[in-house]
Write a protein that holds these residues in place. Structure first.
Motif, PDB file in Angstrom:
ATOM      1  N   THR A   5      -8.192  24.699  -2.656  1.00  0.00           N
ATOM      2  CA  THR A   5      -8.076  23.650  -1.666  1.00  0.00           C
ATOM      3  C   THR A   5      -7.730  22.329  -2.443  1.00  0.00           C
ATOM      4  O   THR A   5      -7.520  21.253  -1.682  1.00  0.00           O
ATOM      5  N   SER A   6      -7.443  22.251  -3.650  1.00  0.00           N
ATOM      6  CA  SER A   6      -7.298  20.708  -4.123  1.00  0.00           C
ATOM      7  C   SER A   6      -5.642  20.545  -3.813  1.00  0.00           C
ATOM      8  O   SER A   6      -4.821  21.484  -3.850  1.00  0.00           O
ATOM      9  N   LEU A   7      -5.323  19.368  -3.834  1.00  0.00           N
ATOM     10  CA  LEU A   7      -3.733  19.106  -3.911  1.00  0.00           C
ATOM     11  C   LEU A   7      -3.118  19.437  -5.276  1.00  0.00           C
ATOM     12  O   LEU A   7      -3.789  19.279  -6.256  1.00  0.00           O
ATOM     13  N   PRO A   8      -1.654  19.209  -5.401  1.00  0.00           N
ATOM     14  CA  PRO A   8      -1.023  19.282  -6.625  1.00  0.00           C
ATOM     15  C   PRO A   8      -1.694  18.223  -7.457  1.00  0.00           C
ATOM     16  O   PRO A   8      -1.946  17.018  -6.939  1.00  0.00           O
ATOM     17  N   ALA A   9      -1.370  18.353  -8.589  1.00  0.00           N
ATOM     18  CA  ALA A   9      -2.039  17.276  -9.637  1.00  0.00           C
ATOM     19  C   ALA A   9      -1.163  16.062  -9.804  1.00  0.00           C
ATOM     20  O   ALA A   9      -1.434  15.275 -10.529  1.00  0.00           O
ATOM     21  N   ALA A  10      -0.413  16.024  -8.712  1.00  0.00           N
ATOM     22  CA  ALA A  10       0.479  14.638  -8.903  1.00  0.00           C
ATOM     23  C   ALA A  10      -0.523  13.503  -9.062  1.00  0.00           C
ATOM     24  O   ALA A  10      -1.313  13.194  -8.248  1.00  0.00           O
ATOM     25  N   ARG A  11      -0.295  12.454  -9.982  1.00  0.00           N
ATOM     26  CA  ARG A  11      -1.069  11.461 -10.091  1.00  0.00           C
ATOM     27  C   ARG A  11      -0.535  10.099  -9.092  1.00  0.00           C
ATOM     28  O   ARG A  11       0.403  10.039  -8.873  1.00  0.00           O
ATOM     29  N   VAL A  12      -1.706   9.884  -8.332  1.00  0.00           N
ATOM     30  CA  VAL A  12      -1.509   8.721  -7.350  1.00  0.00           C
ATOM     31  C   VAL A  12      -1.173   7.199  -8.075  1.00  0.00           C
ATOM     32  O   VAL A  12      -2.240   6.928  -8.975  1.00  0.00           O
ATOM     33  N   VAL A  13      -0.035   6.799  -7.632  1.00  0.00           N
ATOM     34  CA  VAL A  13       0.189   5.322  -8.228  1.00  0.00           C
ATOM     35  C   VAL A  13       0.510   4.409  -7.106  1.00  0.00           C
ATOM     36  O   VAL A  13       1.362   4.708  -6.234  1.00  0.00           O
ATOM     37  N   LEU A  14      -0.360   3.500  -7.022  1.00  0.00           N
ATOM     38  CA  LEU A  14      -0.276   2.566  -6.203  1.00  0.00           C
ATOM     39  C   LEU A  14       0.658   1.211  -6.318  1.00  0.00           C
ATOM     40  O   LEU A  14       0.565   1.121  -7.425  1.00  0.00           O
ATOM     41  N   ASP A  15       1.214   0.739  -5.481  1.00  0.00           N
ATOM     42  CA  ASP A  15       1.795  -0.552  -5.782  1.00  0.00           C
ATOM     43  C   ASP A  15       1.223  -1.677  -5.446  1.00  0.00           C
ATOM     44  O   ASP A  15       1.142  -2.121  -4.114  1.00  0.00           O
ATOM     45  N   TRP A  16       0.540  -2.454  -6.194  1.00  0.00           N
ATOM     46  CA  TRP A  16      -0.220  -3.597  -5.881  1.00  0.00           C
ATOM     47  C   TRP A  16       0.435  -4.818  -6.258  1.00  0.00           C
ATOM     48  O   TRP A  16      -0.117  -5.668  -6.513  1.00  0.00           O
ATOM     49  N   ARG A  17       1.710  -4.751  -6.732  1.00  0.00           N
ATOM     50  CA  ARG A  17       2.435  -6.073  -7.065  1.00  0.00           C
ATOM     51  C   ARG A  17       2.014  -7.040  -6.094  1.00  0.00           C
ATOM     52  O   ARG A  17       2.180  -8.268  -6.383  1.00  0.00           O
ATOM     53  N   LYS A  18       1.980  -6.740  -4.585  1.00  0.00           N
ATOM     54  CA  LYS A  18       1.744  -7.884  -3.739  1.00  0.00           C
ATOM     55  C   LYS A  18       0.251  -8.026  -3.220  1.00  0.00           C
ATOM     56  O   LYS A  18      -0.260  -8.593  -2.445  1.00  0.00           O
ATOM     57  N   GLY A  19      -0.570  -7.197  -4.086  1.00  0.00           N
ATOM     58  CA  GLY A  19      -1.891  -7.346  -3.923  1.00  0.00           C
ATOM     59  C   GLY A  19      -2.679  -8.635  -4.290  1.00  0.00           C
ATOM     60  O   GLY A  19      -2.115  -9.409  -5.029  1.00  0.00           O
ATOM     61  N   GLN A  20      -3.813  -8.990  -3.594  1.00  0.00           N
ATOM     62  CA  GLN A  20      -4.524 -10.042  -3.962  1.00  0.00           C
ATOM     63  C   GLN A  20      -5.128  -9.878  -4.995  1.00  0.00           C
ATOM     64  O   GLN A  20      -5.820  -8.811  -5.724  1.00  0.00           O
ATOM     65  N   VAL A  21      -5.279 -11.143  -5.879  1.00  0.00           N
ATOM     66  CA  VAL A  21      -5.998 -11.055  -7.250  1.00  0.00           C
ATOM     67  C   VAL A  21      -6.860 -12.474  -7.106  1.00  0.00           C
ATOM     68  O   VAL A  21      -6.336 -13.454  -6.750  1.00  0.00           O
ATOM     69  N   SER A  22      -8.174 -12.544  -7.637  1.00  0.00           N
ATOM     70  CA  SER A  22      -9.049 -13.529  -7.448  1.00  0.00           C
ATOM     71  C   SER A  22      -9.248 -14.010  -8.735  1.00  0.00           C
ATOM     72  O   SER A  22      -8.847 -13.310  -9.882  1.00  0.00           O
ATOM     73  N   ASP A  23      -9.401 -15.468  -8.829  1.00  0.00           N
ATOM     74  CA  ASP A  23      -9.630 -15.790 -10.295  1.00  0.00           C
ATOM     75  C   ASP A  23     -11.110 -15.718 -10.695  1.00  0.00           C
ATOM     76  O   ASP A  23     -11.596 -16.108 -11.626  1.00  0.00           O
TER      77      ASP A  23
END
Ligand SMILES: [Zn+2]
Length: 79
Positions: A5-23
């Motif tokens: 039932t598990s998905l292939p072991a491909a690693r999820v990599v998100l693109d957060w280059r435009k994500g919010q960052v707090s100080d």
């Protein structure tokens, strides 16, 4: 050992280059350690690596995986 039932072991990599960052660090909603990143989906403190692991663990199908990745990718990221 395999799990049918598990998905292939491909690693999820998100693109957060435009994500919010707090100080101001705040506890990550997934691991509780201080995080500067904010989740694109809800604006909550969350490490990118924690979000990637969460998506990998919670996606039930390839389509669901794609939806989760899209939901947790900041708007404005060109593909
Ligand atoms: Zn975390």
């Amino acid at each position: 050992m395999s799990n049918a039932t598990s998905l292939p072991a491909a690693r999820v990599v998100l693109d957060w280059r435009k994500g919010q960052v707090s100080d101001q660090p705040a506890p990550c909603v997934l691991c509780g350690r201080p995080a500067l990143c904010r989740s694109p989906a809800k604006g909550l403190p969350c490490h990118k690596g924690c979000a990637e692991a969460w998506i990998q663990d919670h996606a039930h199908t390839p389509h669901h995986l794609a939806r989760l990745i899209a939901a947790h990718t900041p708007k404005g990221v060109a593909w």
